[in-house]
Design a protein around this motif. Structure first.
Motif, PDB file in Angstrom:
ATOM      1  N   ALA A   1      60.216   8.356 -20.730  1.00  0.00           N
ATOM      2  CA  ALA A   1      59.459   7.787 -19.609  1.00  0.00           C
ATOM      3  C   ALA A   1      60.121   6.545 -19.025  1.00  0.00           C
ATOM      4  O   ALA A   1      59.801   6.147 -17.897  1.00  0.00           O
ATOM      5  CB  ALA A   1      58.040   7.448 -20.069  1.00  0.00           C
TER       6      ALA A   1
ATOM      7  N   GLN B   1      61.623   6.477 -15.345  1.00  0.00           N
ATOM      8  CA  GLN B   1      60.599   6.585 -14.309  1.00  0.00           C
ATOM      9  C   GLN B   1      59.869   5.258 -14.136  1.00  0.00           C
ATOM     10  O   GLN B   1      59.592   4.818 -13.011  1.00  0.00           O
ATOM     11  CB  GLN B   1      59.609   7.695 -14.655  1.00  0.00           C
ATOM     12  N   TRP B   2      59.550   4.588 -15.241  1.00  0.00           N
ATOM     13  CA  TRP B   2      58.923   3.266 -15.152  1.00  0.00           C
ATOM     14  C   TRP B   2      59.826   2.300 -14.386  1.00  0.00           C
ATOM     15  O   TRP B   2      59.362   1.526 -13.549  1.00  0.00           O
ATOM     16  CB  TRP B   2      58.642   2.721 -16.544  1.00  0.00           C
ATOM     17  N   CYS B   3      61.111   2.325 -14.689  1.00  0.00           N
ATOM     18  CA  CYS B   3      62.061   1.451 -13.990  1.00  0.00           C
ATOM     19  C   CYS B   3      62.084   1.770 -12.502  1.00  0.00           C
ATOM     20  O   CYS B   3      62.103   0.873 -11.654  1.00  0.00           O
ATOM     21  CB  CYS B   3      63.460   1.608 -14.581  1.00  0.00           C
ATOM     22  N   SER B   4      62.068   3.055 -12.164  1.00  0.00           N
ATOM     23  CA  SER B   4      62.113   3.461 -10.763  1.00  0.00           C
ATOM     24  C   SER B   4      60.907   2.937  -9.997  1.00  0.00           C
ATOM     25  O   SER B   4      61.031   2.438  -8.867  1.00  0.00           O
ATOM     26  CB  SER B   4      62.174   4.988 -10.678  1.00  0.00           C
ATOM     27  N   VAL B   5      59.735   3.025 -10.588  1.00  0.00           N
ATOM     28  CA  VAL B   5      58.513   2.546  -9.935  1.00  0.00           C
ATOM     29  C   VAL B   5      58.598   1.035  -9.670  1.00  0.00           C
ATOM     30  O   VAL B   5      58.120   0.546  -8.644  1.00  0.00           O
ATOM     31  CB  VAL B   5      57.284   2.872 -10.795  1.00  0.00           C
TER      32      VAL B   5
END
Length: 551
Positions: free
Chosen positions: A115, A118-122
């Motif tokens: 995960a 994805q957390w970094c992308s957000v």
């Protein structure tokens, strides 16, 4: 608020005036000082000890990319990302763009690792997947048990140089001043305003009254106590003690983070010639009682060695503990799950119109914290100039350059002065560095302590932890007339005591032999352990006090 004065009745020896008094010499306080100066506002910064004596100087030295907070504190993650970019551009000499790695090892939660991108992308944080083999090529000491790795834009920062340059720049712009060793003991009130602060010099006991139009509480973990002195009981903090270790060698080139929820021993940060490993998290009741323990040291090493096995056998120079000032959350759970945000209190609800508190946050977000506090103060002063710390580069100041690892030998070699004796051989600090620090470094005083000199240089930072250079620098200051009596020996004793606080939990292997030698020098030869015994003074002390010299 009722008209009143402080209940402190002893008269102050002197009075000084300023537009703004800032209490707390951490990075936030230094940042507010510079921010105000860029708006043309004069300020005085005080600290009961010295610059970065609290959490600002007792951390990894990590300039966060924000990736550490993406799983549980997106707002802090985004703030860190933005401030990281700004500081890299505006304070380049204080930053080393090391880059960072997040690595998961066999046994870590694979869902957390999956995960992470994805957390970094957000949060808008750059995150690059690398193979375990590529990660080990970048950092050969990494474990063979790595199952996932990502690169991020972490960096390292020298908080001492950063604070010194902020204070120096503020002084050059508006004549703003910094006063170390100034212990705030009371405020004077008049209706809805503070009128002055009473400070005591922690070395001499002398009292000083500082009159100001605005007062800023940037006291970090001590912000609640400072607010209470002003009659404001609403600043509540949690004290989370973190213990970290400094290794003898620089073990990695990147910041290495464990790819899991924050826990003990999960970050290794390179800094100059050493690395910093940490950190634990323990709730305590009093920020003045934060000291490292052997159990915390062992825990950090055991956890860190799982991602970097070399940590199990490396030599450690010292351990240290500082307190994170955390904003209280709705629950009373693990402090690692607390958000790392900050809060600005205007205290108008407490009946004060010229007092504010800024607290919480972290080193990476200090500029943003300072800007918000300075915005409030400037508005209260009727100053409409916008803040410029997000666009104005931090200028260099020669008197602040000595904290940079490797700088002292470079400057010494370029000068080519054979008479410029090296006083600290571990870090190659020459007497010319000591001269410049004593003469004009921010916070320079007529009789600077060895601890103050060490904060402004690399002296005492090497393998011997000041065992030799403490004696040499003190002797040099006696020769130059800066030390003239018994107090110079007390400064030497206090410096060695402070060094020992960090060494006592890592006295093992080569460091144990180092401590044996230090004890022989400091106690057996100099007799510093008996310095307080007036009736049994050692011969060296007696000669200094009587002014006796060799014919």
């Amino acid at each position: 608020m009722e008209p009143s004065t402080s209940r402190f009745s002893e008269p102050a020896h002197d009075t000084v005036e300023t537009d703004v008094l800032i209490v707390g010499g951490g990075m936030t306080g230094a940042g507010i000082m510079r921010d105000l100066a860029l708006r043309g506002i004069h300020s005085t910064l005080i600290d009961r000890r010295d610059l970065c004596a609290g959490a600002s100087g007792g951390n990894h030295g990590l300039l966060h990319s924000g990736a550490r907070y993406v799983s549980n504190d997106r707002e802090s993650a985004v703030q860190c990302r933005r401030e990281n970019v700004l500081l890299r551009r505006l304070a380049r000499r204080c930053i080393e763009p090391t880059g960072g790695l997040f690595v998961a090892i066999d046994g870590d939660d694979p869902d957390f690792a999956a995960a992470f991108p994805q957390w970094c992308s957000v949060a808008g944080i750059a995150c690059e997947l690398v193979t375990p083999d590529e990660a080990r090529r970048l950092e050969p000491h990494l474990s063979e048990r790595i199952i996932a790795a990502y690169r991020v834009d972490d960096a390292t920062v020298d908080p001492f140089r950063l604070a010194l340059q902020h204070v120096a720049h503020a002084g050059s712009l508006t004549g703003s001043s910094y006063r170390p060793h100034s212990d705030l003991i009371a405020f004077d009130h008049d209706n809805d305003q503070l009128t002055s602060a009473i400070c005591r010099d922690s070395r001499t006991g002398a009292l000083l009254r500082i009159r100001a139009r605005q007062f800023v509480n940037a006291g970090g973990a001590w912000a609640g106590r400072i607010a209470q002195l002003a009659g404001c009981p609403d600043v509540h903090l949690r004290y989370s003690k973190g213990t970290l270790l400094i290794s003898h060698d620089r073990l990695t080139n990147h910041v290495v983070n464990r790819l899991r929820p924050p826990a003990d021993g999960d970050i290794l940060v390179p800094g100059g010639t050493v690395s910093v490993l940490g950190t634990t998290s323990l709730r305590i009741d009093d920020p003045d009682l934060a000291v490292p323990t052997v159990a915390e040291v062992d825990r950090n090493i055991a956890e860190g060695a799982m991602m970097l096995p070399v940590l199990a056998t490396t030599r450690y120079l010292r351990a240290f503990s500082r307190v994170r000032p955390l904003l209280p959350a709705g629950d009373d759970g693990d402090d690692r799950h607390a958000v790392r945000g900050f809060a600005l209190y205007d205290h108008q609800g407490d009946g004060l119109t010229n007092f504010c508190t800024i607290t919480g946050g972290k080193l990476t977000t200090f500029r943003l914290m300072a800007q918000q506090a300075a915005d409030l103060v400037a508005a209260r002063l009727g100053n409409t100039t916008s803040g410029r710390t997000d666009t104005t580069p931090l200028p260099e100041d020669d008197s602040c350059r000595w904290t940079e690892p490797g700088a002292a030998p470079r400057y010494w070699h370029l000068a080519g002065n054979r008479d410029d004796m090296v006083l600290c051989e571990c870090e190659m600090v020459p007497q010319s560095a000591i001269d410049e620090i004593v003469r004009c470094a921010p916070g320079a005083e007529e009789e600077m302590t060895l601890e103050a000199i060490a904060l402004r240089s690399r002296a005492g930072k090497g393998p011997c932890q000041g065992s030799f250079c403490g004696i040499r620098i003190a002797s040099y200051l006696y020769d130059r007339g800066h030390y003239r009596d018994r107090t110079g020996l007390q400064h030497m004793r206090d410096f060695f005591n402070e060094r020992f606080k960090g060494m006592r939990t890592v006295i093992r292997g080569p460091q144990a032999a180092q401590m044996e030698l230090a004890e022989a020098l400091h106690c057996g030869v100099l007799g510093l352990d008996a310095l307080d015994d007036e009736d049994d003074r050692d011969p060296l002390t007696q000669r200094l006090e009587t002014g006796a010299t060799d014919d």
